[in-house]
Design an enzyme around this catalytic site. Structure first.
Site, short mmCIF file in Angstrom:
data_model
loop_
_atom_site.label_atom_id
_atom_site.label_comp_id
_atom_site.label_asym_id
_atom_site.label_seq_id
_atom_site.Cartn_x
_atom_site.Cartn_y
_atom_site.Cartn_z
NE ARG A 103 -3.49 2.19 2.89
CZ ARG A 103 -4.28 2.35 3.95
NH1 ARG A 103 -4.35 1.43 4.88
NH2 ARG A 103 -5.03 3.43 4.08
CG ASN A 154 -1.40 2.50 14.18
OD1 ASN A 154 -0.63 3.37 13.80
ND2 ASN A 154 -2.71 2.65 14.17
CE1 TYR A 155 -2.48 0.23 8.31
CE2 TYR A 155 -3.26 1.35 10.27
CZ TYR A 155 -3.47 0.49 9.21
OH TYR A 155 -4.70 -0.10 9.04
CE LYS A 177 9.51 10.13 18.24
NZ LYS A 177 9.99 8.79 18.48
CB THR A 180 10.78 3.91 20.48
OG1 THR A 180 11.19 5.28 20.66
CG2 THR A 180 11.93 3.00 20.84
CG ASP A 215 7.25 21.01 24.36
OD1 ASP A 215 6.44 20.21 23.85
OD2 ASP A 215 7.06 21.57 25.45
CD GLU A 250 -4.54 9.29 11.39
OE1 GLU A 250 -3.61 9.38 10.58
OE2 GLU A 250 -5.07 8.21 11.69
NE ARG A 283 -7.84 -0.53 10.75
CZ ARG A 283 -9.15 -0.44 10.60
NH1 ARG A 283 -9.98 -1.11 11.39
NH2 ARG A 283 -9.68 0.32 9.66
CB CYS A 284 -6.90 6.21 14.72
SG CYS A 284 -5.57 6.25 13.60
CB THR A 285 -10.20 4.08 11.02
OG1 THR A 285 -9.20 3.14 10.67
CG2 THR A 285 -9.82 5.45 10.51
CD GLU A 379 -8.00 5.76 20.02
OE1 GLU A 379 -7.33 6.68 20.53
OE2 GLU A 379 -8.01 5.50 18.81
O1 G3P Z 1 -4.61 4.19 12.84
C1 G3P Z 1 -4.26 5.02 11.83
C2 G3P Z 1 -5.10 5.13 10.65
O2 G3P Z 1 -4.64 6.05 9.77
C3 G3P Z 1 -5.98 4.03 10.21
O3 G3P Z 1 -5.84 3.62 8.90
O4 G3P Z 1 -6.20 2.21 6.92
O5 G3P Z 1 -6.60 1.27 9.19
O6 G3P Z 1 -8.13 2.94 8.28
P1 G3P Z 1 -6.74 2.45 8.29
#
Ligand code: G3P
Length: 476
Positions: A103, A154-155, A177, A180, A215, A250, A283-285, A379
């Site tokens: 991707r 996560n990605y 950055k 880690t 900062d 994000e 995943r944030c989504t 979350e």
């Molecule tokens: O967690 C980050 C985010 O950008 C989710 O991407 O492709 O899992 O919807 P995706």
């Protein structure tokens, strides 16, 4: 021990102190990466990046497109190695890691295509289009300077590339950055960029302790654009302390799935389980709360539970859906949320099963969740899914919109008439009808409202956020 050097201003460097990267699947130390722990050195990295930008910005558009393509091809030809690093470093299933690499390559190529379209079609104002008399005003798109990219675990490749590719093709230099847990892949990318032929200072992988130097990084005088993916606390602070730079943040989500009374429940259950549990919900989504009326509650819950009980759980090399969480703290945090909910009357639909030595938390659906429970609002970034029953649609909408987050949402219904009207009442960046929420396809704008973010990502918008315009007005 695997001690890895990082790329700064064209040199692979080491430092006295190191950051430790662990394998979440067994808690073993995987590698040591440099810990750049010196204010003057950090400031100098940005200065060198700025100097590099001053030369790189004048390179030809064709050269920059060709360089990005070379970088993409190198990633493509090393994709198995990159996927293995991702698998080991963030415990993502091998196949999903490979998909992430692929991707990212597609993202780079699409960035080249969209950048060329933008560049070849500068915005023009004149008599014929806008009635501007005696002038032809042409606005060109130019780089901004040093772009600072800060990416999450996560990605680890995709969310870096989605910041690096637009920055580089447009003629900016980049200091990035990586998280880690994600630094190994961050450094590997720097190696490939170096191999592709980016000049010294154009691309720099700054491995450091962000809690100490965050900062300093974001307020550096040379930083003209910041693209950050991470938590709202950090992101909101960035918004407060930066000024006059382009900001894209994000910051996570608590995406709701709203199941209407006329929904296809089989479809909804499939999408909800996929959306909530892939990559263990990290995943944030991810779908992080389900709203269903009492009419459909029992049937939907049965369907969801059937599917959750069949989810595979295990180690990343075996490609299960549920993989180890990123670290032990996240496991503990998820268990705290589960226990808080249970103590306030929620029902655990599965037994609590944890394998601490592998950071594996088995998936759990939590029924009868109410607004007193932390799991309704926080979350988890883990494989736990709260179900909230609503009596009236208005009540569901009020609870959905009361969240501090607003990234994406899903609505399940078999009646698309007037669906936009309902969708527009939901406070989130994007509302997905009859699908689980997700960022892709990457050409779509991606953004959140409230504590979910600021600024817009997606291939075209990311280029816009890392460029500025310059107008040349010819007076006739
Ligand atoms: O967690 C980050 C985010 O950008 C989710 O991407 O492709 O899992 O919807 P995706």
């Amino acid at each position: 021990m695997n001690q890895i050097k990082t790329l700064i201003n064209g040199q692979f460097i080491n430092t006295k102190n190191s950051l430790e990267v662990y394998n979440p699947a067994n808690n073993e130390l995987l590698a040591l990466v440099p810990n750049i722990d010196d204010e003057a050195q950090i400031n100098d990295i940005f200065k060198q990046a700025h100097n590099a930008y001053l030369k790189y910005k004048d390179s030809s558009i064709e050269d920059r497109v060709a360089l990005l393509e070379k970088f993409a091809s190198l990633i493509e030809s090393n994709k198995e190695e990159l996927a293995t690093i991702i698998m080991n470093e963030v415990a993502k299933g091998y196949k999903d890691s490979l998909v992430e690499v692929e991707r990212s390559v597609e993202y780079m190529r699409a960035t080249n295509v969209e950048y060329l379209k933008l560049i070849k079609n500068p915005t023009v104002f004149d008599q014929s289009i806008h009635g501007v008399k005696n002038k032809v005003a042409t606005y060109y798109r130019l780089p901004v300077g040093v772009v600072l990219a800060i990416s999450p675990f996560n990605y680890p490749i995709n969310l870096l590339i989605s910041k690096l590719a637009p920055a580089l093709v447009a003629g900016n230099s980049v200091v990035y950055k990586p998280s880690t847990q994600g630094a190994m892949i961050g450094i590997k990318l720097a190696e490939l960029a170096h191999q592709a032929g980016y000049a010294p200072g154009v691309i720099n992988c700054l491995t450091t302790d962000a809690r100490k130097y965050g900062d300093l990084l974001v307020t550096n005088q040379y930083v003209k654009a910041l693209s950050f993916t991470g938590g709202p606390k950090v992101g909101n602070r960035m918004a407060q302390i930066t000024s006059k730079i382009s900001l894209v943040l994000e910051l996570g989500g608590k995406d709701p799935a709203l199941v209407l009374d006329d929904a296809d429940l089989e479809l909804a259950a499939n999408e909800i389980v996929k959306g909530a549990f892939s990559y263990s919900g990290q995943r944030c989504t991810a779908i992080k709360r389900v709203f269903v009326s009492s009419k459909n509650h029992d049937q939907l819950l049965t369907l969801i539970n059937q599917k959750v009980n069949q989810l595979t759980v295990g180690l990343p090399k075996d490609n299960p859906t549920i993989v180890p969480l990123i670290n032990n703290n996240t496991v503990k945090y998820n268990i705290d949320l589960l226990e808080d909910a249970k103590s306030k009357g929620a029902v655990w639909c599965q037994e609590l099963k944890v394998d601490h030595s592998h950071n594996l938390l088995y998936p759990m659906v939590v029924d009868q969740v109410n607004e007193q429970m932390r799991i309704a609002w926080e979350e988890p970034f883990g494989p736990i899914l709260p179900i909230i029953v609503y009596d009236h649609l208005d009540q569901a909408l009020e609870l959905i919109n009361r969240s501090e987050y607003g990234l994406q949402a899903s609505v399940f219904t078999s009646n698309l008439d007037n669906i936009e009207q309902l969708a527009l009442q939901i406070e989130s960046g994007t509302i997905n009808i009859n699908r689980s929420s997700s960022r892709g396809p990457d050409i779509l704008p991606f953004f959140g409202v409230k504590d979910s973010g600021f600024g817009i990502q997606g291939i075209v918008d990311a280029i816009l956020s890392m460029t500025t315009i310059k107008g040349v007005v010819i007076n006739k």
